[in-house]
Design an enzyme around this catalytic site. Structure first.
Site, PDB file in Angstrom:
ATOM      1  N   LYS A 163       0.733  -1.258   0.069  1.00 10.59           N
ATOM      2  CA  LYS A 163       0.003   0.032  -0.108  1.00 10.59           C
ATOM      3  C   LYS A 163       0.881   1.106  -0.125  1.00 10.59           C
ATOM      4  CE  LYS A 163      -1.951  -1.033   3.919  1.00 10.59           C
ATOM      5  NZ  LYS A 163      -1.722  -2.434   4.255  1.00 10.59           N
ATOM      6  N   ARG A 177     -10.080   0.920   7.569  1.00 10.85           N
ATOM      7  CA  ARG A 177      -9.763  -0.808   7.863  1.00 10.85           C
ATOM      8  C   ARG A 177     -10.996  -1.404   8.716  1.00 10.85           C
ATOM      9  NH1 ARG A 177      -3.996   0.503   8.060  1.00 10.85           N
ATOM     10  NH2 ARG A 177      -2.543  -1.527   8.352  1.00 10.85           N
ATOM     11  N   ARG A 208      11.611  -6.009   5.613  1.00  9.04           N
ATOM     12  CA  ARG A 208      11.401  -4.410   6.062  1.00  9.04           C
ATOM     13  C   ARG A 208      11.789  -4.390   7.538  1.00  9.04           C
ATOM     14  NH1 ARG A 208       5.862  -1.376   5.515  1.00  9.04           N
ATOM     15  NH2 ARG A 208       5.336  -2.587   7.383  1.00  9.04           N
ATOM     16  N   ARG A 254      10.530  -0.742  12.946  1.00  9.73           N
ATOM     17  CA  ARG A 254       9.213  -0.617  13.555  1.00  9.73           C
ATOM     18  C   ARG A 254       8.926  -1.897  14.451  1.00  9.73           C
ATOM     19  NH1 ARG A 254       5.081   0.483   8.318  1.00  9.73           N
ATOM     20  NH2 ARG A 254       3.928  -0.990   9.707  1.00  9.73           N
ATOM     21  N   ARG A 298      -1.252  -9.019  13.132  1.00  5.60           N
ATOM     22  CA  ARG A 298      -1.794  -8.143  12.032  1.00  5.60           C
ATOM     23  C   ARG A 298      -2.468  -8.919  11.068  1.00  5.60           C
ATOM     24  NH1 ARG A 298       3.753  -5.512  10.699  1.00  5.60           N
ATOM     25  NH2 ARG A 298       2.698  -3.974   9.434  1.00  5.60           N
TER      26      ARG A 298
HETATM   27  P1  B4P Z   1       3.637  -1.768   2.223  1.00  8.07           P
HETATM   28  O1  B4P Z   1       2.516  -2.966   2.276  1.00  8.07           O
HETATM   29  O2  B4P Z   1       3.687  -0.936   1.293  1.00  8.07           O
HETATM   30  O3  B4P Z   1       3.670  -1.504   3.938  1.00  8.07           O
HETATM   31  P2  B4P Z   1       2.448  -0.459   4.491  1.00  8.07           P
HETATM   32  O4  B4P Z   1       1.865   0.562   3.646  1.00  8.07           O
HETATM   33  O5  B4P Z   1       3.471   0.101   5.659  1.00  8.07           O
HETATM   34  O6  B4P Z   1       1.499  -1.497   5.396  1.00  8.07           O
HETATM   35  P3  B4P Z   1       1.129  -1.801   6.592  1.00  8.07           P
HETATM   36  O7  B4P Z   1      -0.210  -2.232   6.746  1.00  8.07           O
HETATM   37  O8  B4P Z   1       2.336  -2.692   7.187  1.00  8.07           O
HETATM   38  O9  B4P Z   1       1.242  -0.685   7.595  1.00  8.07           O
HETATM   39  P4  B4P Z   1       0.290   0.621   8.074  1.00  8.07           P
HETATM   40  O10 B4P Z   1       1.264   1.630   8.275  1.00  8.07           O
HETATM   41  O11 B4P Z   1      -0.740   0.944   7.058  1.00  8.07           O
HETATM   42  O12 B4P Z   1       5.211  -2.326   2.307  1.00  8.07           O
HETATM   43  C1  B4P Z   1       5.923  -3.392   3.136  1.00  8.07           C
HETATM   44  C2  B4P Z   1       7.184  -3.896   2.609  1.00  8.07           C
HETATM   45  O13 B4P Z   1       6.909  -4.393   1.232  1.00  8.07           O
HETATM   46  C3  B4P Z   1       8.170  -2.762   2.478  1.00  8.07           C
HETATM   47  O14 B4P Z   1       9.422  -2.933   2.677  1.00  8.07           O
HETATM   48  C4  B4P Z   1       8.238  -2.795   1.030  1.00  8.07           C
HETATM   49  O15 B4P Z   1       9.397  -2.235   0.449  1.00  8.07           O
HETATM   50  C5  B4P Z   1       8.121  -4.189   0.416  1.00  8.07           C
HETATM   51  N1  B4P Z   1       7.360  -4.117  -0.824  1.00  8.07           N
HETATM   52  C6  B4P Z   1       6.272  -3.609  -1.367  1.00  8.07           C
HETATM   53  N2  B4P Z   1       5.903  -3.977  -2.722  1.00  8.07           N
HETATM   54  C7  B4P Z   1       6.789  -4.911  -2.985  1.00  8.07           C
HETATM   55  C8  B4P Z   1       7.139  -5.764  -4.028  1.00  8.07           C
HETATM   56  N3  B4P Z   1       6.330  -5.544  -5.161  1.00  8.07           N
HETATM   57  N4  B4P Z   1       8.013  -6.745  -3.995  1.00  8.07           N
HETATM   58  C9  B4P Z   1       8.722  -6.961  -2.847  1.00  8.07           C
HETATM   59  N5  B4P Z   1       8.672  -6.159  -1.628  1.00  8.07           N
HETATM   60  C10 B4P Z   1       7.594  -5.221  -2.039  1.00  8.07           C
HETATM   61  O16 B4P Z   1      -0.279   0.352   9.319  1.00  8.07           O
HETATM   62  C11 B4P Z   1       0.516  -0.087  10.679  1.00  8.07           C
HETATM   63  C12 B4P Z   1      -0.307   0.060  11.854  1.00  8.07           C
HETATM   64  O17 B4P Z   1      -1.110   1.203  12.216  1.00  8.07           O
HETATM   65  C13 B4P Z   1      -1.600  -1.117  11.670  1.00  8.07           C
HETATM   66  O18 B4P Z   1      -1.127  -2.235  12.129  1.00  8.07           O
HETATM   67  C14 B4P Z   1      -2.536  -0.304  12.941  1.00  8.07           C
HETATM   68  O19 B4P Z   1      -2.161  -0.648  14.263  1.00  8.07           O
HETATM   69  C15 B4P Z   1      -2.359   1.091  12.744  1.00  8.07           C
HETATM   70  N6  B4P Z   1      -3.119   1.761  11.775  1.00  8.07           N
HETATM   71  C16 B4P Z   1      -3.052   2.231  10.719  1.00  8.07           C
HETATM   72  N7  B4P Z   1      -4.157   2.689  10.084  1.00  8.07           N
HETATM   73  C17 B4P Z   1      -5.240   2.393  10.641  1.00  8.07           C
HETATM   74  C18 B4P Z   1      -6.603   2.329  10.857  1.00  8.07           C
HETATM   75  N8  B4P Z   1      -7.188   3.096   9.676  1.00  8.07           N
HETATM   76  N9  B4P Z   1      -7.325   2.024  11.875  1.00  8.07           N
HETATM   77  C19 B4P Z   1      -6.977   1.372  12.956  1.00  8.07           C
HETATM   78  N10 B4P Z   1      -5.494   1.572  13.061  1.00  8.07           N
HETATM   79  C20 B4P Z   1      -4.689   1.886  11.946  1.00  8.07           C
END
Ligand code: B4P
Length: 203
Positions: free
Chosen positions: A25, A101, A140, A146, A157
């Site tokens: 994402k 979410r 990551r 993190r 998660r």
């Molecule tokens: P991403 O998938 O981009 O990670 P993210 O956006 O940070 O998603 P995530 O769900 O983990 O975190 P969020 O901040 O939303 O990438 C992951 C890794 O994969 C990276 O290292 C990237 O380089 C790699 N990658 C990407 N594409 C690739 C590909 N094609 N091939 C290989 N590698 C690749 O949420 C974190 C926490 O915040 C949640 O658990 C929750 O506690 C809280 N939170 C956030 N939003 C919330 C909400 N709306 N409501 C309640 N809690 C919330």
């Protein structure tokens, strides 16, 4: 459904990027924002900023995040509501990253948009298999610092995602705004798939 005519929605593009933790994402958001000149609203980033700034909210959220839990809906909804108006100024629309979410967040988002005379156009559902999700997040974790990028928390998660977040897709399916994207492959391949979908929405 959900046709709104009282604003110039034709020029705007409001995208929700959705998927399991590690589905790409945040990674794809960065590319979409540049190409379509959208404002980025990532609840994960907003919450991590509160933690870094050691605010009251940040102190409250930090334990939840480290345990793989969601932050309560009313807190996240308030955060987004504060950001929508300011983000509307200088862009062609939004990308909501990691939000909604839960179904309650989806309902709140749609109500906020309606109040502002705008609409969400499409939910991009990035689909990645579980082994790859775990692999990406562990990778990551080696550099991110993190608190939630470790095997135990990743598994929690993923459970939270299945139980609390998955129903959001039904909500948007029912509104004909759900697009499935294969999230396996290189970052560029996936971005090309997303672009094709967004170009079709935007035309
Ligand atoms: P991403 O998938 O981009 O990670 P993210 O956006 O940070 O998603 P995530 O769900 O983990 O975190 P969020 O901040 O939303 O990438 C992951 C890794 O994969 C990276 O290292 C990237 O380089 C790699 N990658 C990407 N594409 C690739 C590909 N094609 N091939 C290989 N590698 C690749 O949420 C974190 C926490 O915040 C949640 O658990 C929750 O506690 C809280 N939170 C956030 N939003 C919330 C909400 N709306 N409501 C309640 N809690 C919330």
């Amino acid at each position: 459904m959900e046709e709104k005519s009282h604003h110039s929605t034709t020029q705007m593009l409001n995208v929700i990027i959705y998927g399991a933790p590690g589905s790409g994402k945040g990674t794809q958001s960065d590319l979409i924002i540049q190409k379509y000149n959208l404002s980025h609203l990532s609840t994960g980033d907003l919450i991590r900023k509160e933690i870094a700034d050691n605010t009251e909210l940040g102190q409250f959220a930090s334990e939840l995040i480290a345990n793989g839990q969601l932050v309560p809906d009313e807190i996240v909804i308030k955060m987004i509501a504060n950001k929508i108006s300011e983000a509307l100024q200088n862009s062609n629309g939004f990308i909501f990253d990691g939000f909604p979410r839960t179904v309650a967040q989806a309902e709140a988002l749609e109500a906020m948009c309606e109040e502002k005379g705008i609409k969400t156009d499409i939910l991009i559902d990035l689909q990645v298999n579980e082994a790859e999700l775990i692999n990406r997040l562990l990778e990551r974790g080696k550099i991110s610092g993190r608190s939630d990028d470790n095997l135990e928390t990743i598994q929690k998660r993923l459970d939270v995602y299945v139980n609390q977040t998955k129903p959001v897709t039904e909500f948007y399916k029912n509104r004909n705004k759900h697009a499935v994207i294969d999230g396996m492959g290189t970052i560029e391949e996936i971005f090309n798939r997303i672009s094709d979908t967004l170009n079709a929405v935007n035309s």
